[in-house]
Design an enzyme around this catalytic site. Sequence first.
Site, PDB file in Angstrom:
ATOM      1  N   SER A 142       0.864  -1.175   0.000  1.00 45.79           N
ATOM      2  CA  SER A 142       0.000   0.000   0.000  1.00 45.79           C
ATOM      3  C   SER A 142       0.902   1.226   0.000  1.00 45.79           C
ATOM      4  CB  SER A 142      -0.884   0.004   1.250  1.00 45.79           C
ATOM      5  OG  SER A 142      -1.487   1.275   1.464  1.00 45.79           O
ATOM      6  N   TYR A 180      -2.063  -1.274  10.390  1.00 44.22           N
ATOM      7  CA  TYR A 180      -2.018  -1.401   8.930  1.00 44.22           C
ATOM      8  C   TYR A 180      -0.722  -0.829   8.372  1.00 44.22           C
ATOM      9  CZ  TYR A 180      -3.772  -1.232   4.108  1.00 44.22           C
ATOM     10  OH  TYR A 180      -3.936  -1.416   2.755  1.00 44.22           O
TER      11      TYR A 180
END
Length: 248
Positions: A145, A158
């Site tokens: 990401s 995350y």
Amino acid sequence: MQERFLEGRTALVTGSVQGIGLAIGTALASAGARLAVHGLATPEQSDAAVHTMRKAGAPDARFFEADMRSPAAISAMMDAVADWGGPDILVNNAGIQQTASLAGVTQQVWDDILAVDLSAAFHTMRRALPAMKAQGYGRVINIASVHGLVASVNKAPYVAAKFGLVGLTRVAALEYASAGSRDSGGVTVNCICPGWTETTIIEPQIVARAAEFGGNREPSRGETADRSDVAARGNRCGGIVARKPHRS
């Protein structure tokens, strides 16, 4: 690049019953790869994903179930995929996310996100890469990401997991850089770091931001990517020096 340049190859794409994983799997199927489909899905959802892969051009497709929080379940899945022919291409796409402040993150949320978004890729790579090295060909594509490159508030687990996945990818790329040859295709390990992409995982955040800033739900192409954009990049990583397998 030839349209069916992955014929004779098998790809395992985790989290491929929807979103980015489904788009990547479809792209690999259209290039001729057999697809090992994975995800947390109902029988109807898994059947639909397998049908999508076959319709896209996969010579064969099969669903493999595993809870990516469980190393034992991942090992069983990798055994089953190996019995099916083993992955020449591994795409670690499965991921979960939950937003909360650092102080508000529970132990369970931290453990689950790190397990699925980071540790699961370690477990699949640990099993797949030695076999890829032995045959002189393999492609590993980890879907990280933009949060593997920059931080963001309310996403401590995350962001930590995605930074870790980028680092894990770099280590594996170095360790396997000398595997194989130009003729066999070698073994490559790459990472893709998408920004905001229209998928289920960020739907709650999109709705919350629209409510906070008074916007509507319609996406702006200048702000979010389509999952097919990520799939195209994954297909390029899977196809670099995509030598066809030798036939005895």
